[in-house]
Design a protein around this motif. Structure first.
Motif, mmCIF file in Angstrom:
data_model
loop_
_atom_site.group_PDB
_atom_site.id
_atom_site.type_symbol
_atom_site.label_atom_id
_atom_site.label_comp_id
_atom_site.label_asym_id
_atom_site.label_seq_id
_atom_site.Cartn_x
_atom_site.Cartn_y
_atom_site.Cartn_z
ATOM 1 N N ARG A 250 0.831 -1.208 0.000
ATOM 2 C CA ARG A 250 0.000 0.000 0.000
ATOM 3 C C ARG A 250 0.866 1.258 0.000
ATOM 4 N NH1 ARG A 250 -4.729 2.220 -1.576
ATOM 5 N NH2 ARG A 250 -4.259 4.382 -1.121
ATOM 6 N N TRP A 251 1.913 1.221 0.837
ATOM 7 C CA TRP A 251 2.830 2.368 0.916
ATOM 8 C C TRP A 251 3.412 2.673 -0.477
ATOM 9 C CZ3 TRP A 251 8.303 1.507 0.425
ATOM 10 C CH2 TRP A 251 9.085 2.656 0.599
ATOM 11 N N GLN A 252 3.802 1.630 -1.186
ATOM 12 C CA GLN A 252 4.379 1.835 -2.520
ATOM 13 C C GLN A 252 3.365 2.387 -3.506
ATOM 14 O OE1 GLN A 252 7.452 1.847 -3.105
ATOM 15 N NE2 GLN A 252 8.535 -0.058 -2.673
ATOM 16 N N VAL A 253 2.177 1.760 -3.589
ATOM 17 C CA VAL A 253 1.233 2.238 -4.607
ATOM 18 C C VAL A 253 0.769 3.647 -4.263
ATOM 19 C CG1 VAL A 253 0.533 -0.081 -5.319
ATOM 20 C CG2 VAL A 253 -0.844 1.116 -3.623
ATOM 21 N N GLN A 254 0.728 3.960 -2.968
ATOM 22 C CA GLN A 254 0.297 5.302 -2.560
ATOM 23 C C GLN A 254 1.336 6.363 -2.930
ATOM 24 O OE1 GLN A 254 -1.894 4.963 1.212
ATOM 25 N NE2 GLN A 254 -1.466 7.110 1.616
ATOM 26 N N ARG A 255 2.618 5.947 -3.077
ATOM 27 C CA ARG A 255 3.631 6.899 -3.558
ATOM 28 C C ARG A 255 3.877 6.743 -5.059
ATOM 29 N NH1 ARG A 255 9.101 3.992 -2.582
ATOM 30 N NH2 ARG A 255 10.187 5.910 -2.114
ATOM 31 N N GLY A 256 2.979 6.032 -5.736
ATOM 32 C CA GLY A 256 3.042 5.950 -7.194
ATOM 33 C C GLY A 256 3.999 4.911 -7.741
ATOM 34 N N VAL A 275 -5.069 -4.220 -1.600
ATOM 35 C CA VAL A 275 -4.425 -3.079 -0.943
ATOM 36 C C VAL A 275 -5.081 -1.764 -1.368
ATOM 37 C CG1 VAL A 275 -2.233 -4.297 -0.676
ATOM 38 C CG2 VAL A 275 -2.606 -2.919 -2.725
ATOM 39 N N PHE A 276 -6.285 -1.872 -1.919
ATOM 40 C CA PHE A 276 -6.943 -0.667 -2.421
ATOM 41 C C PHE A 276 -8.184 -0.287 -1.619
ATOM 42 C CE2 PHE A 276 -4.488 -2.536 -5.893
ATOM 43 C CZ PHE A 276 -3.620 -1.475 -6.136
ATOM 44 N N ASP A 277 -8.330 -0.920 -0.443
ATOM 45 C CA ASP A 277 -9.504 -0.611 0.390
ATOM 46 C C ASP A 277 -9.102 0.103 1.675
ATOM 47 O OD1 ASP A 277 -8.198 -2.734 1.552
ATOM 48 O OD2 ASP A 277 -9.980 -3.980 1.835
ATOM 49 N N PHE A 278 -7.867 0.626 1.711
ATOM 50 C CA PHE A 278 -7.468 1.427 2.873
ATOM 51 C C PHE A 278 -6.397 2.425 2.438
ATOM 52 C CE2 PHE A 278 -3.275 -0.319 4.413
ATOM 53 C CZ PHE A 278 -3.118 -1.327 3.475
ATOM 54 N N THR A 279 -6.214 3.458 3.257
ATOM 55 C CA THR A 279 -5.238 4.509 2.942
ATOM 56 C C THR A 279 -4.347 4.716 4.157
ATOM 57 O OG1 THR A 279 -6.899 5.548 1.546
ATOM 58 C CG2 THR A 279 -5.016 6.916 2.154
ATOM 59 N N LEU A 280 -3.055 4.774 3.950
ATOM 60 C CA LEU A 280 -2.130 5.066 5.045
ATOM 61 C C LEU A 280 -2.117 6.569 5.296
ATOM 62 C CD1 LEU A 280 0.817 2.745 3.908
ATOM 63 C CD2 LEU A 280 -0.645 2.378 5.906
ATOM 64 N N SER A 281 -2.062 6.954 6.563
ATOM 65 C CA SER A 281 -2.012 8.384 6.879
ATOM 66 C C SER A 281 -0.673 8.955 6.421
ATOM 67 C CB SER A 281 -2.152 8.580 8.390
ATOM 68 O OG SER A 281 -0.965 8.134 9.026
ATOM 69 N N ASN A 282 -0.620 10.273 6.253
ATOM 70 C CA ASN A 282 0.645 10.908 5.865
ATOM 71 C C ASN A 282 1.751 10.601 6.864
ATOM 72 O OD1 ASN A 282 -0.235 11.980 3.499
ATOM 73 N ND2 ASN A 282 -0.843 13.959 4.406
ATOM 74 N N ASP A 283 1.400 10.574 8.146
ATOM 75 C CA ASP A 283 2.411 10.270 9.163
ATOM 76 C C ASP A 283 2.968 8.866 8.979
ATOM 77 O OD1 ASP A 283 2.163 12.725 10.255
ATOM 78 O OD2 ASP A 283 0.991 12.107 12.021
ATOM 79 N N ASP A 284 2.084 7.925 8.707
ATOM 80 C CA ASP A 284 2.562 6.547 8.520
ATOM 81 C C ASP A 284 3.384 6.412 7.235
ATOM 82 O OD1 ASP A 284 1.594 5.477 10.907
ATOM 83 O OD2 ASP A 284 -0.416 5.192 10.064
ATOM 84 N N LYS A 286 5.260 8.719 6.011
ATOM 85 C CA LYS A 286 6.583 9.287 6.326
ATOM 86 C C LYS A 286 7.377 8.358 7.235
ATOM 87 C CE LYS A 286 5.597 14.177 5.767
ATOM 88 N NZ LYS A 286 4.472 14.821 6.468
ATOM 89 N N GLN A 287 6.671 7.735 8.180
ATOM 90 C CA GLN A 287 7.377 6.850 9.103
ATOM 91 C C GLN A 287 8.020 5.687 8.339
ATOM 92 O OE1 GLN A 287 5.199 4.799 12.231
ATOM 93 N NE2 GLN A 287 7.151 4.052 13.047
ATOM 94 N N ILE A 288 7.301 5.132 7.381
ATOM 95 C CA ILE A 288 7.852 3.995 6.631
ATOM 96 C C ILE A 288 9.098 4.431 5.843
ATOM 97 C CG2 ILE A 288 7.362 2.271 4.828
ATOM 98 C CD1 ILE A 288 4.436 2.255 5.880
ATOM 99 N N GLU A 289 9.063 5.674 5.327
ATOM 100 C CA GLU A 289 10.264 6.191 4.640
ATOM 101 C C GLU A 289 11.486 6.197 5.558
ATOM 102 O OE1 GLU A 289 10.544 9.721 2.498
ATOM 103 O OE2 GLU A 289 9.133 9.089 0.953
ATOM 104 N N CYS A 290 11.230 6.405 6.843
ATOM 105 C CA CYS A 290 12.346 6.469 7.796
ATOM 106 C C CYS A 290 12.987 5.102 8.045
ATOM 107 C CB CYS A 290 11.882 7.048 9.139
ATOM 108 S SG CYS A 290 11.332 8.736 8.991
ATOM 109 N N PHE A 291 12.358 4.041 7.580
ATOM 110 C CA PHE A 291 12.954 2.706 7.760
ATOM 111 C C PHE A 291 14.100 2.480 6.778
ATOM 112 C CE2 PHE A 291 8.459 1.074 9.090
ATOM 113 C CZ PHE A 291 8.546 1.828 10.257
#
Ligand code: A2P
Length: 320
Positions: A250-256, A275-284, A286-291
């Motif tokens: 989801r994180w990937q498709v949400q960033r294109g 993975v198309f029935d939910f949306t990750l918050s902007n904070d989440d 960003k948090q995943i990017e920090c990994f």
């Protein structure tokens, strides 16, 4: 149906595709059939995976005139192997892949890696000391012939895989047709932020391979921590009531970013496209990017040596 990304040439590429690297012959046909039944319309293949004939058997059963699914509803990618970069080898390699996949055309054909190996039928041509025997074809010359495949109608689009920004620049400076995709390793430990920006700035879509961190890569050490077991990802997944794989995809498709998770397990094949029935918050997001650790799990010298013994299988993680 699966949401898609519109490529620079107007062709639609579903955001989730089934990966087939490491899918054993004997399992991959069922996996493709299962994926088609689950709504997958995008399949990622390559001559080097050694299983295109079996993928083709599944496509032949369900896709085409008079079958359940129309050919134009399916997006099939394949890749030109490193031993076939020489201008005289490109068209025949493409035709071989088409025959094995039982297709009249490919939706996308990629140069699998920027470097050429020695020409011939040996997948991994080696010297006695185990090092690769390289070819002398430059990828610019390979690209020129890839463009010819488009003109001939054998492929609808052409692109690159494992190219860095400098190498893409090189292609852009000589091309008649721009690459529409660059497919690279990408996951929360290797977020490819700069390359993604570069690609998107140039109208090139980025496809993530090993999006789940390839827990079945042959050189993983026993006990080595796996991306899918990462406690921080598990925590986010728990909050959304989703699996770690679903959160990562989801994180990937949400960033294109287009993803091609591999599985031969029906329940996972099904789960990975849901993975198309939910949306990750902007904070989440960003948090995943920090990994990010800039941690490359698949490096060429390893990737090309899976079937050999010279590389110890228990190789520790490599850092880029
Ligand atoms: P399997 O094929 O046995 O189901 P990647 O796409 O990053 O290369 O990862 C592929 C690996 O991840 C395979 O070992 C696959 O196992 C496993 N896998 C695929 N989907 C899931 C999932 N949803 N949950 C856990 N493991 C998965």
């Amino acid at each position: 149906s699966c949401p898609y990304l519109t490529l620079s040439i107007g062709h639609k590429m579903p955001l989730i595709g089934l990966g087939t690297w490491k899918s054993a012959p004997g399992l991959v046909k069922q996996a493709v059939l299962c994926a088609l039944d689950c709504g997958y319309r995008h399949f990622d293949c390559a001559a080097a995976y050694g299983n295109e004939r079996e993928v083709g058997e599944a496509l032949l059963e369900r896709v085409g005139t008079g079958k359940q699914i129309k050919r134009e509803e399916v997006f099939v990618t394949s890749k030109l192997w490193n031993t076939k970069h020489h201008p005289e080898d490109v068209e025949s390699s493409c035709r071989k892949t088409l025959a094995e996949l039982s297709l009249q055309y490919l939706d996308l054909y990629l140069i699998h890696w920027p470097m050429a190996f020695e020409r011939g039928e040996v997948l991994m041509p080696r010297n006695d000391d185990g090092t690769m025997r390289h070819g002398d074809t430059h990828y610019r010359d390979t690209w020129k012939v890839m463009e010819g495949l488009l003109d001939q109608g054998l492929v609808k689009a052409i692109g690159l895989s494992n190219f860095n920004a400098k190498q893409i620049d090189d292609i852009l400076s000589i091309c008649k047709y721009k690459p529409v995709v660059n497919q690279v390793e990408c996951h929360p430990y290797l977020i490819q932020k700069e390359l993604l920006k570069y690609c998107h700035d140039h109208g090139i879509a980025l496809t993530a391979y090993s999006p789940l961190g390839s827990p079945d890569r042959p050189w993983t050490s026993p006990g080595e921590p796996q991306l899918l077991d990462d406690p921080q990802i598990l925590a986010i997944a728990g909050r959304y009531g989703k699996t770690p794989a679903q959160v990562i995809l989801r994180w990937q498709v949400q960033r294109g970013v287009v993803c091609i998770p591999k599985s031969t397990t029906p329940s996972r094949i099904q789960q990975n496209i849901q993975v198309f029935d939910f949306t990750l918050s902007n904070d989440d997001m960003k948090q995943i990017e920090c990994f990010n650790r800039n941690e490359r799990l698949i490096i060429p010298t390893i990737e090309v040596s899976i079937k050999s013994v010279w590389l110890p299988l228990h190789t520790p993680n490599f850092k880029t």
